[in-house]
Design a protein around this motif. Structure first.
Motif, short mmCIF file in Angstrom:
data_model
loop_
_atom_site.label_atom_id
_atom_site.label_comp_id
_atom_site.label_asym_id
_atom_site.label_seq_id
_atom_site.Cartn_x
_atom_site.Cartn_y
_atom_site.Cartn_z
N LEU A 112 19.40 0.16 -38.19
CA LEU A 112 19.53 -1.14 -37.55
C LEU A 112 18.45 -1.35 -36.49
O LEU A 112 17.88 -2.44 -36.37
CB LEU A 112 20.92 -1.29 -36.92
N ALA A 113 18.16 -0.31 -35.72
CA ALA A 113 17.11 -0.41 -34.71
C ALA A 113 15.75 -0.61 -35.36
O ALA A 113 14.94 -1.44 -34.90
CB ALA A 113 17.11 0.84 -33.84
N ILE A 125 13.31 -3.86 -34.83
CA ILE A 125 11.93 -3.72 -34.36
C ILE A 125 10.97 -4.42 -35.33
O ILE A 125 10.09 -5.18 -34.91
CB ILE A 125 11.57 -2.23 -34.19
N ILE A 126 11.15 -4.19 -36.62
CA ILE A 126 10.26 -4.81 -37.60
C ILE A 126 10.43 -6.33 -37.60
O ILE A 126 9.44 -7.07 -37.62
CB ILE A 126 10.52 -4.23 -39.01
N ALA A 127 11.66 -6.81 -37.54
CA ALA A 127 11.90 -8.26 -37.50
C ALA A 127 11.31 -8.87 -36.24
O ALA A 127 10.72 -9.96 -36.27
CB ALA A 127 13.39 -8.55 -37.59
N VAL A 172 7.54 -9.12 -36.60
CA VAL A 172 7.18 -10.21 -37.51
C VAL A 172 7.28 -11.55 -36.80
O VAL A 172 6.39 -12.40 -36.93
CB VAL A 172 8.07 -10.18 -38.77
N VAL A 173 8.32 -11.75 -36.03
CA VAL A 173 8.49 -13.02 -35.32
C VAL A 173 7.42 -13.18 -34.24
O VAL A 173 6.83 -14.25 -34.09
CB VAL A 173 9.90 -13.10 -34.71
N LEU A 174 7.13 -12.10 -33.51
CA LEU A 174 6.15 -12.21 -32.43
C LEU A 174 4.72 -12.38 -32.95
O LEU A 174 3.92 -13.09 -32.35
CB LEU A 174 6.22 -10.96 -31.55
N LEU A 175 4.40 -11.74 -34.04
CA LEU A 175 3.03 -11.77 -34.55
C LEU A 175 2.82 -12.81 -35.64
O LEU A 175 1.81 -12.76 -36.34
CB LEU A 175 2.65 -10.38 -35.07
N ASP A 176 3.73 -13.75 -35.76
CA ASP A 176 3.64 -14.78 -36.78
C ASP A 176 2.48 -15.72 -36.44
O ASP A 176 2.43 -16.30 -35.37
CB ASP A 176 4.95 -15.56 -36.85
N LYS A 177 1.53 -15.85 -37.35
CA LYS A 177 0.35 -16.67 -37.11
C LYS A 177 0.52 -18.09 -37.64
O LYS A 177 -0.32 -18.94 -37.39
CB LYS A 177 -0.87 -16.04 -37.79
#
Length: 92
Positions: free
Chosen positions: A56-57, A61-63, A66-71
């Motif tokens: 779950l952790a 972290i991966i999700a 992905v949200v933070l580095l979404d271009k």
């Protein structure tokens, strides 16, 4: 005719299941192999942490990355909507 197909499908499924059960060997988990050296067992808390909390952790972290580095999102400028041009009415 429909009953024959259902009966045939049931017979094939039952036969396949029976053959799989007859051909599979038991797990033999209690029999030790040569060179087998099992370590100490895990407690319940360690097991839950390893098999539930760690995945779950990792998923979180991966999700989050992905949200933070979404271009694809542009926060600098507002999104503009292109309005279609109005068609001129034909003179009657």
């Amino acid at each position: 005719m429909d009953k024959k197909n259902a009966l045939r499908a049931g017979a094939v499924a039952a036969g396949t299941t029976l053959m799989m059960l007859l051909m599979s060997s038991p797990a033999l988990a209690l029999t030790r192999d040569d060179g087998d050296d099992p370590g100490p067992g895990l407690s319940v808390i360690q097991t839950v942490g390893l098999f539930v909390l760690c995945p779950l952790a990792l998923f979180a972290i991966i999700a989050g990355l992905v949200v933070l580095l979404d271009k694809s999102r542009k926060t600098d400028s507002p999104t503009s909507v292109v309005k279609p041009k109005k068609k001129a009415k034909a003179g009657v």
